[in-house]
Write a protein that holds these residues in place. Structure first.
Motif, short mmCIF file in Angstrom:
data_model
loop_
_atom_site.label_atom_id
_atom_site.label_comp_id
_atom_site.label_asym_id
_atom_site.label_seq_id
_atom_site.Cartn_x
_atom_site.Cartn_y
_atom_site.Cartn_z
N GLU A 11 0.84 -1.20 0.00
CA GLU A 11 0.00 0.00 0.00
C GLU A 11 0.87 1.25 0.00
OE1 GLU A 11 -2.55 -0.48 3.37
OE2 GLU A 11 -3.85 -1.90 2.32
N ARG A 12 1.94 1.24 0.79
CA ARG A 12 2.86 2.39 0.81
C ARG A 12 3.55 2.54 -0.53
NH1 ARG A 12 3.68 0.34 5.74
NH2 ARG A 12 5.62 -0.71 5.17
N LEU A 13 3.90 1.41 -1.15
CA LEU A 13 4.54 1.46 -2.47
C LEU A 13 3.66 2.20 -3.45
CD1 LEU A 13 6.84 0.38 -4.42
CD2 LEU A 13 5.27 -1.50 -4.87
N VAL A 14 2.40 1.86 -3.49
CA VAL A 14 1.46 2.53 -4.40
C VAL A 14 1.30 3.99 -4.03
CG1 VAL A 14 -0.94 2.60 -5.18
CG2 VAL A 14 0.24 0.41 -4.98
N ASP A 15 1.10 4.27 -2.74
CA ASP A 15 0.89 5.65 -2.29
C ASP A 15 2.09 6.54 -2.58
OD1 ASP A 15 -1.59 4.90 -1.38
OD2 ASP A 15 -0.99 4.75 0.73
N GLN A 16 3.28 5.99 -2.43
CA GLN A 16 4.49 6.80 -2.61
C GLN A 16 4.91 6.95 -4.06
OE1 GLN A 16 7.40 4.88 -0.16
NE2 GLN A 16 6.48 5.58 1.75
N THR A 17 4.66 5.94 -4.87
CA THR A 17 5.16 5.99 -6.24
C THR A 17 4.16 6.53 -7.26
OG1 THR A 17 4.57 3.69 -6.60
CG2 THR A 17 6.84 4.14 -5.94
N ALA A 22 3.14 9.53 -12.13
CA ALA A 22 2.20 10.30 -12.94
C ALA A 22 2.87 11.49 -13.62
CB ALA A 22 1.04 10.78 -12.07
N VAL A 23 3.86 12.08 -12.98
CA VAL A 23 4.50 13.26 -13.57
C VAL A 23 5.72 12.91 -14.43
CG1 VAL A 23 3.69 14.80 -11.76
CG2 VAL A 23 5.91 13.70 -11.52
N GLN A 24 6.17 11.66 -14.34
CA GLN A 24 7.33 11.23 -15.15
C GLN A 24 6.90 10.99 -16.59
OE1 GLN A 24 10.54 10.87 -14.80
NE2 GLN A 24 10.68 11.31 -12.62
N ARG A 25 7.63 11.55 -17.51
CA ARG A 25 7.35 11.32 -18.93
C ARG A 25 8.30 10.29 -19.52
NH1 ARG A 25 2.58 12.91 -18.74
NH2 ARG A 25 2.20 15.12 -18.53
N ASP A 26 9.49 10.18 -18.95
CA ASP A 26 10.52 9.30 -19.47
C ASP A 26 10.32 7.87 -18.98
OD1 ASP A 26 12.87 8.34 -20.60
OD2 ASP A 26 14.10 8.99 -18.90
N PRO A 27 10.09 6.92 -19.89
CA PRO A 27 9.90 5.52 -19.46
C PRO A 27 11.08 4.96 -18.67
CG PRO A 27 9.27 5.78 -21.76
CD PRO A 27 9.92 7.07 -21.34
N GLU A 36 13.84 0.86 -7.96
CA GLU A 36 14.30 1.34 -6.66
C GLU A 36 13.30 0.98 -5.55
OE1 GLU A 36 14.29 5.66 -4.54
OE2 GLU A 36 15.06 5.57 -6.58
N GLN A 37 12.03 1.20 -5.82
CA GLN A 37 11.00 0.96 -4.81
C GLN A 37 10.82 -0.54 -4.55
OE1 GLN A 37 9.41 3.26 -2.88
NE2 GLN A 37 10.88 4.63 -3.81
N VAL A 38 10.91 -1.36 -5.58
CA VAL A 38 10.76 -2.80 -5.40
C VAL A 38 11.95 -3.36 -4.62
CG1 VAL A 38 10.72 -5.01 -6.64
CG2 VAL A 38 9.23 -3.13 -7.36
#
Length: 64
Positions: A11-17, A22-27, A36-38
């Motif tokens: 849940e924190r992973l989803v909330d934080q990332t 959403a604002v990142q354009r670069d794949p 990094e998060q995983v």
């Protein structure tokens, strides 16, 4: 307890990332953020696993 830890971490992973993705354009930047998060999630679970095993062993000894 281990399941609750996993659920909370996911849940924190989803909330934080989600906002940052959403604002990142670069794949490539998105992928780097997710990797990094995983990795952080994996470290959390590896740290929690011995604790969960100790709790199970203690519970087993008390039941006998």
């Amino acid at each position: 307890a281990l399941g609750a830890t996993l659920r909370g971490a996911l849940e924190r992973l989803v909330d934080q990332t989600a906002p940052r993705l959403a604002v990142q354009r670069d794949p490539a930047a998105r992928r780097a953020l997710l990797v990094e998060q995983v990795k952080a999630l994996g470290r959390t679970l590896r740290r929690e696993m011995p604790r969960a095993l100790r709790r199970l062993r203690l519970a087993g000894k008390r039941a006998v």
